[in-house]
Design a protein around this motif. Structure first.
Motif, PDB file in Angstrom:
ATOM      1  N   SER A 139       0.912  -1.291   0.024  1.00 12.58           N
ATOM      2  CA  SER A 139      -0.016   0.008   0.024  1.00 12.58           C
ATOM      3  C   SER A 139       0.762   1.362   0.016  1.00 12.58           C
ATOM      4  O   SER A 139       0.378   2.325  -0.547  1.00 12.58           O
ATOM      5  CB  SER A 139      -1.160   0.111   1.135  1.00 12.58           C
ATOM      6  N   PHE A 140       2.052   1.214   0.441  1.00  8.40           N
ATOM      7  CA  PHE A 140       2.874   2.502   0.661  1.00  8.40           C
ATOM      8  C   PHE A 140       4.330   1.969   0.178  1.00  8.40           C
ATOM      9  O   PHE A 140       5.376   1.614   0.587  1.00  8.40           O
ATOM     10  CB  PHE A 140       3.232   2.803   2.078  1.00  8.40           C
ATOM     11  N   PRO A 141       4.234   2.133  -1.313  1.00  5.99           N
ATOM     12  CA  PRO A 141       5.752   1.637  -1.913  1.00  5.99           C
ATOM     13  C   PRO A 141       6.749   2.524  -1.476  1.00  5.99           C
ATOM     14  O   PRO A 141       7.985   2.040  -1.763  1.00  5.99           O
ATOM     15  CB  PRO A 141       5.332   1.453  -3.497  1.00  5.99           C
ATOM     16  N   MET A 142       6.503   3.832  -1.218  1.00  4.79           N
ATOM     17  CA  MET A 142       7.864   4.649  -0.908  1.00  4.79           C
ATOM     18  C   MET A 142       7.697   5.188   0.503  1.00  4.79           C
ATOM     19  O   MET A 142       8.256   6.197   0.770  1.00  4.79           O
ATOM     20  CB  MET A 142       7.432   6.075  -1.574  1.00  4.79           C
ATOM     21  N   ASP A 190       4.068  13.020   5.061  1.00  6.15           N
ATOM     22  CA  ASP A 190       4.634  11.888   5.056  1.00  6.15           C
ATOM     23  C   ASP A 190       3.722  10.760   5.807  1.00  6.15           C
ATOM     24  O   ASP A 190       3.839   9.708   5.730  1.00  6.15           O
ATOM     25  CB  ASP A 190       6.055  11.864   5.656  1.00  6.15           C
ATOM     26  N   LEU A 191       3.034  11.245   6.748  1.00  5.26           N
ATOM     27  CA  LEU A 191       2.234  10.435   7.677  1.00  5.26           C
ATOM     28  C   LEU A 191       1.077   9.736   6.636  1.00  5.26           C
ATOM     29  O   LEU A 191       0.701   8.572   6.980  1.00  5.26           O
ATOM     30  CB  LEU A 191       1.696  10.830   8.759  1.00  5.26           C
ATOM     31  N   LYS A 192       0.556  10.599   5.727  1.00  2.00           N
ATOM     32  CA  LYS A 192      -0.385  10.199   4.926  1.00  2.00           C
ATOM     33  C   LYS A 192       0.178   9.088   3.901  1.00  2.00           C
ATOM     34  O   LYS A 192      -0.909   8.241   3.417  1.00  2.00           O
ATOM     35  CB  LYS A 192      -1.002  11.253   4.035  1.00  2.00           C
ATOM     36  N   HIS A 193       1.639   9.053   3.728  1.00  2.00           N
ATOM     37  CA  HIS A 193       2.051   8.041   2.880  1.00  2.00           C
ATOM     38  C   HIS A 193       2.671   7.005   3.575  1.00  2.00           C
ATOM     39  O   HIS A 193       3.797   6.289   2.964  1.00  2.00           O
ATOM     40  CB  HIS A 193       2.972   8.866   1.883  1.00  2.00           C
ATOM     41  N   GLY A 194       2.330   6.500   4.682  1.00  3.48           N
ATOM     42  CA  GLY A 194       2.828   5.180   5.136  1.00  3.48           C
ATOM     43  C   GLY A 194       3.739   5.357   6.515  1.00  3.48           C
ATOM     44  O   GLY A 194       3.898   4.135   7.283  1.00  3.48           O
ATOM     45  N   VAL A 195       4.098   6.724   6.779  1.00  4.48           N
ATOM     46  CA  VAL A 195       4.934   6.615   7.936  1.00  4.48           C
ATOM     47  C   VAL A 195       4.079   6.825   9.321  1.00  4.48           C
ATOM     48  O   VAL A 195       3.172   7.398   9.179  1.00  4.48           O
ATOM     49  CB  VAL A 195       5.754   7.851   7.983  1.00  4.48           C
ATOM     50  N   GLN A 247       9.711   4.216   2.875  1.00  2.00           N
ATOM     51  CA  GLN A 247      11.234   4.325   3.377  1.00  2.00           C
ATOM     52  C   GLN A 247      11.643   5.763   2.869  1.00  2.00           C
ATOM     53  O   GLN A 247      12.300   6.498   3.595  1.00  2.00           O
ATOM     54  CB  GLN A 247      12.221   3.269   2.883  1.00  2.00           C
ATOM     55  N   TRP A 248      11.395   6.210   1.787  1.00  4.82           N
ATOM     56  CA  TRP A 248      11.482   7.571   1.435  1.00  4.82           C
ATOM     57  C   TRP A 248      10.939   8.506   2.094  1.00  4.82           C
ATOM     58  O   TRP A 248      11.602   9.430   2.594  1.00  4.82           O
ATOM     59  CB  TRP A 248      11.249   7.864  -0.439  1.00  4.82           C
ATOM     60  N   HIS A 249       9.729   8.364   2.357  1.00  2.17           N
ATOM     61  CA  HIS A 249       9.040   9.286   3.188  1.00  2.17           C
ATOM     62  C   HIS A 249       9.527   9.323   4.893  1.00  2.17           C
ATOM     63  O   HIS A 249       9.534  10.168   5.362  1.00  2.17           O
ATOM     64  CB  HIS A 249       7.535   8.845   3.233  1.00  2.17           C
ATOM     65  N   LEU A 250      10.040   8.221   4.991  1.00  2.00           N
ATOM     66  CA  LEU A 250      10.599   8.071   6.468  1.00  2.00           C
ATOM     67  C   LEU A 250      11.960   8.817   6.555  1.00  2.00           C
ATOM     68  O   LEU A 250      11.975   9.641   7.494  1.00  2.00           O
ATOM     69  CB  LEU A 250      10.858   6.627   7.133  1.00  2.00           C
ATOM     70  N   GLU A 251      12.663   8.829   5.586  1.00  2.00           N
ATOM     71  CA  GLU A 251      13.988   9.752   5.328  1.00  2.00           C
ATOM     72  C   GLU A 251      13.529  11.243   5.211  1.00  2.00           C
ATOM     73  O   GLU A 251      14.143  12.030   5.661  1.00  2.00           O
ATOM     74  CB  GLU A 251      14.619   9.138   4.196  1.00  2.00           C
ATOM     75  N   HIS A 252      12.497  11.192   4.746  1.00  2.00           N
ATOM     76  CA  HIS A 252      11.849  12.811   4.275  1.00  2.00           C
ATOM     77  C   HIS A 252      11.536  13.570   5.601  1.00  2.00           C
ATOM     78  O   HIS A 252      11.970  14.645   5.945  1.00  2.00           O
ATOM     79  CB  HIS A 252      10.882  12.925   3.250  1.00  2.00           C
ATOM     80  N   VAL A 253      10.921  12.800   6.487  1.00  2.00           N
ATOM     81  CA  VAL A 253      10.445  13.136   7.881  1.00  2.00           C
ATOM     82  C   VAL A 253      11.738  13.672   8.613  1.00  2.00           C
ATOM     83  O   VAL A 253      11.947  14.728   9.066  1.00  2.00           O
ATOM     84  CB  VAL A 253       9.789  12.240   8.756  1.00  2.00           C
TER      85      VAL A 253
END
Length: 107
Positions: free
Chosen positions: A5-8, A55-60, A10-16
């Motif tokens: 459901s959230f392919p990116m 970023d929370l909306k995208h899986g983090v 890891q990227w969003h976690l790094e972005h946070v």
């Protein structure tokens, strides 16, 4: 086969992490006019919170954001920055916001 459901995520976690670090660090004393203008536009607590929400909306998860905050607080490479009174104040602002997301008050 399971669907991711959230392919990116890891990227969003790094972005946070990058967003929070950039907000806490603030503006350098030798910043150019362009950097000052960009900081005035994007370096606010409101923009940092908006980026964390994105970023929370995208899986983090909120727990992962709290882990990032704890990592920043205890990381020795970040210790020189955290000695500044302004950096501590900004850290407390973002920490207060994230904790308010974890424990929403029911009024």
């Amino acid at each position: 086969m399971t669907q991711n459901s959230f392919p990116m995520k890891q990227w969003h976690l790094e972005h946070v992490e990058k967003t929070i670090k950039k907000f806490i660090t603030g503006l350098s004393e030798t910043a150019s006019i362009w950097e000052k203008r960009q900081h005035k536009r994007y370096g606010t607590i409101a923009n940092c919170c908006k980026q964390v929400d994105y970023d929370l909306k995208h899986g983090v998860t909120i727990d992962e954001v709290i882990l990032v905050l704890q990592k920043i607080k205890t990381d020795e490479t970040f210790a020189p920055v955290m000695q500044s009174e302004n950096a501590i104040q900004r850290f407390n602002e973002i920490e207060k916001y994230v904790l308010s997301l974890k424990n929403p008050r029911s009024d």
